[in-house]
Design an enzyme around this catalytic site. Structure first.
Site, PDB file in Angstrom:
ATOM      1  N   HIS A 117       0.828  -1.208   0.000  1.00  0.00           N
ATOM      2  CA  HIS A 117       0.000   0.000   0.000  1.00  0.00           C
ATOM      3  C   HIS A 117       0.863   1.259   0.000  1.00  0.00           C
ATOM      4  O   HIS A 117       0.543   2.233  -0.689  1.00  0.00           O
ATOM      5  CB  HIS A 117      -0.951  -0.002   1.203  1.00  0.00           C
ATOM      6  CG  HIS A 117      -2.259  -0.623   0.916  1.00  0.00           C
ATOM      7  ND1 HIS A 117      -2.421  -1.979   0.760  1.00  0.00           N
ATOM      8  CD2 HIS A 117      -3.480  -0.078   0.732  1.00  0.00           C
ATOM      9  CE1 HIS A 117      -3.685  -2.234   0.503  1.00  0.00           C
ATOM     10  NE2 HIS A 117      -4.359  -1.093   0.476  1.00  0.00           N
ATOM     11  N   LYS A 125     -10.475  -7.428   7.726  1.00  0.00           N
ATOM     12  CA  LYS A 125     -11.201  -7.661   8.974  1.00  0.00           C
ATOM     13  C   LYS A 125     -11.016  -6.456   9.874  1.00  0.00           C
ATOM     14  O   LYS A 125      -9.991  -5.781   9.822  1.00  0.00           O
ATOM     15  CB  LYS A 125     -10.756  -8.947   9.664  1.00  0.00           C
ATOM     16  CG  LYS A 125      -9.326  -8.937  10.165  1.00  0.00           C
ATOM     17  CD  LYS A 125      -8.975 -10.249  10.829  1.00  0.00           C
ATOM     18  CE  LYS A 125      -7.540 -10.172  11.358  1.00  0.00           C
ATOM     19  NZ  LYS A 125      -7.134 -11.422  12.000  1.00  0.00           N
TER      20      LYS A 125
END
Length: 186
Positions: A37, A102
């Site tokens: 990222h 999550k």
């Protein structure tokens, strides 16, 4: 009835999703965690191309374990999504339409989801071995030097997920807490 979502996604499909929906994702998705990222974020900020087209695609926050013999991938469970929150709004602004992970997301990410009419899915943590059975092919496409954090293109078939935050910003985590508090006060 199984609700199959196809990746890459189309806006009509995203708009029809509601917080709390159970879905099965089929098609091509990408993996990326913290280090990947950061590189995606830097590439965009430096006016460079990203290694995959973000437009309408889904990123799965997953760092797989090595593949066992005869399998395309090892355990493939989700990682905590909040670790990607500082990069996510920019990726959403550049076409990303779905994320699988999550845990909770920051308000900036929720705002980015609403602004870009995207969606956040949760996969079941602790079920990585079972989830890996939905992955039919895994190919490293970028940042091989990152090992398990390299970006992979996955071909998935009926990968189970739950819509946590829909395109309108409805958040399953908040809704469940409100329902629980209502029950608790009865």
């Amino acid at each position: 009835m199984k609700r199959i979502i196809h990746a890459p996604m189309v806006q009509e499909e995203i708009s029809a999703l509601k917080s709390g929906d159970y879905v099965y994702i089929t098609g091509k998705i990408y993996t990326a965690r913290d280090a990947a990222h950061l590189r995606l974020y830097e590439a965009i900020n430096n006016g460079q191309e990203t290694p995959m087209d973000l437009e309408n695609n889904i990123i799965y926050y997953m760092g797989p374990s090595p593949a066992r013999e005869g399998r395309p991938i090892g355990s493939a469970g989700p990682t905590t999504s909040s670790r990607m929150d500082k990069y996510t709004p920019l990726l959403l602004d550049h076409g990303l339409k779905g994320m699988i992970g999550k845990g909770r997301r920051s308000q900036a990410v929720i705002d980015g989801i609403v602004k870009n009419k995207a969606v956040y899915f949760a996969a079941v943590g602790g079920a990585g071995a079972l989830l890996s059975k939905c992955i039919k092919k895994s190919t490293v496409i970028a940042y091989d030097d990152l090992g398990t954090e390299a970006i992979r293109e996955l071909e998935v078939e009926e990968l189970p997920a739950i819509v946590v935050i829909d395109a309108l910003g409805h958040n399953l985590y908040d809704e469940v807490v409100k329902q629980y508090r209502t029950i608790d006060t009865l």
